[in-house]
Design an enzyme around this catalytic site. Structure first.
Site, PDB file in Angstrom:
ATOM      1  N   ARG A  52      63.074  79.989 105.329  1.00  0.00           N
ATOM      2  CA  ARG A  52      63.259  78.741 106.075  1.00  0.00           C
ATOM      3  C   ARG A  52      61.906  78.196 106.527  1.00  0.00           C
ATOM      4  NH1 ARG A  52      67.369  79.944 110.845  1.00  0.00           N
ATOM      5  NH2 ARG A  52      66.165  81.876 110.956  1.00  0.00           N
ATOM      6  N   GLY A  53      61.883  76.917 106.839  1.00  0.00           N
ATOM      7  CA  GLY A  53      60.724  76.319 107.482  1.00  0.00           C
ATOM      8  C   GLY A  53      59.429  76.460 106.705  1.00  0.00           C
ATOM      9  N   ILE A  54      58.378  76.836 107.417  1.00  0.00           N
ATOM     10  CA  ILE A  54      57.062  76.996 106.801  1.00  0.00           C
ATOM     11  C   ILE A  54      57.111  78.052 105.701  1.00  0.00           C
ATOM     12  CG2 ILE A  54      54.720  77.849 107.226  1.00  0.00           C
ATOM     13  CD1 ILE A  54      54.867  76.469 109.970  1.00  0.00           C
ATOM     14  N   GLY A  85      49.472  73.675 113.902  1.00  0.00           N
ATOM     15  CA  GLY A  85      49.867  73.026 115.142  1.00  0.00           C
ATOM     16  C   GLY A  85      51.376  72.874 115.158  1.00  0.00           C
ATOM     17  N   TYR A 130      53.843  85.075 123.068  1.00  0.00           N
ATOM     18  CA  TYR A 130      53.586  84.422 121.785  1.00  0.00           C
ATOM     19  C   TYR A 130      52.091  84.156 121.598  1.00  0.00           C
ATOM     20  CZ  TYR A 130      54.174  81.024 117.971  1.00  0.00           C
ATOM     21  OH  TYR A 130      54.109  80.365 116.768  1.00  0.00           O
ATOM     22  N   GLN A 169      54.178  80.941 127.373  1.00  0.00           N
ATOM     23  CA  GLN A 169      54.167  81.686 126.112  1.00  0.00           C
ATOM     24  C   GLN A 169      53.114  82.792 126.125  1.00  0.00           C
ATOM     25  OE1 GLN A 169      53.794  78.931 122.740  1.00  0.00           O
ATOM     26  NE2 GLN A 169      55.991  79.126 122.421  1.00  0.00           N
ATOM     27  N   ALA A 206      56.401  85.645 109.221  1.00  0.00           N
ATOM     28  CA  ALA A 206      57.540  85.867 110.113  1.00  0.00           C
ATOM     29  C   ALA A 206      57.118  85.793 111.574  1.00  0.00           C
ATOM     30  CB  ALA A 206      58.177  87.225 109.825  1.00  0.00           C
ATOM     31  N   GLY A 207      57.914  85.118 112.373  1.00  0.00           N
ATOM     32  CA  GLY A 207      57.589  85.014 113.789  1.00  0.00           C
ATOM     33  C   GLY A 207      58.792  84.570 114.606  1.00  0.00           C
TER      34      GLY A 207
END
Length: 241
Positions: free
Chosen positions: A12-14, A178, A147, A144, A83-84
């Site tokens: 998914r996503g990036i 970003g 993170y 965060q 992954a994050g």
């Protein structure tokens, strides 16, 4: 020349965009995912890229998963640690579980994957390791601490590993995106997201292709003189030295 490339958090996503970029370059791409079976199935049906499930925070699961990939597809020569997760909250209200979950998934996972693949890369004299950090790992972000600490750690990890592996034909670089138009960012309350966009000089969110093209560039075997670097892709929001 096609190589075996693994992208963690790749369905998914990036991660999905990076997988598609690597496939377009002629590589045999395998996407890792952690839990969403339906999304992984839809990803494979749409892209033709196999998806393999294992928890990147679990050392044994990573070792077993990458061993199986190498058995099925061949030696891993490109790995993208993408992954994050987020478990946001100010430190005063952050429990230990949320701290550990983010550090283990976002930072320890880089150790887990690289510890497995680097020895083989050294023997073969070639490797491309690309670690996805974040603008917030460069500048910090309220709420965060977990993170930000993890993503800043990814940058230090990248530099140190680059020094250790350069003489073996392995490059290790980081990308610090970003705010990119993904599910994670779209979950931000609209009024907060509007304020974020106002702070981006180009006046918009990034798109996943912006990050994927950079990953493809760093993975290119011709770019062997770039290692230990961080490519900041944030629309001018934070201009690192």
């Amino acid at each position: 020349m096609g190589r075996v490339a693994v992208v963690t958090g790749g369905t998914r996503g990036i991660g999905e965009a990076i997988c598609l970029e690597m496939k377009a370059m002629g590589h045999q791409v395998i996407a890792n995912y952690g839990g969403n079976d339906d999304a992984a199935k839809a990803f494979t049906e749409k892209t033709g890229i196999p998806a393999v499930k294992f928890d990147v925070a679990d050392y044994d699961a990573v070792e077993n998963g990458l061993t199986q990939i190498e058995s099925d597809f061949g030696a891993i020569e490109i790995i993208v640690n993408n992954a994050g997760i987020t478990r946001d909250g100010v430190l005063a209200k952050m429990n230990c579980d949320n701290w550990n979950a983010v550090l283990e998934t976002n930072l320890k996972s880089c150790y887990n994957t690289c510890h497995k693949v680097v020895p083989g890369m050294r023997e073969r004299g070639f490797g491309r390791i690309i670690n996805i950090s974040s603008v917030n790992g460069q500048q910090g972000q309220y709420g965060q601490v977990n993170y930000t600490a993890a993503k800043a750690g990814v940058l230090g990890f990248t530099k140190a590993l680059a020094l250790e592996t350069a003489k073996y034909g392995i490059t290790v670089n980081a990308i610090a995106p970003g705010y990119v138009d993904t599910e994670m960012v779209r979950a931000v309350p609209p009024e907060v997201l509007e304020k974020i966009i106002q702070k981006i000089p180009v006046g918009r969110l990034g798109n996943t292709g912006d990050i994927a093209r950079a990953a493809g560039f760093l993975a290119d075997e011709r770019n062997s003189f770039i290692t230990g670097s961080t490519l900041s892709i944030n629309g001018g929001q934070f201009m690192a030295n």
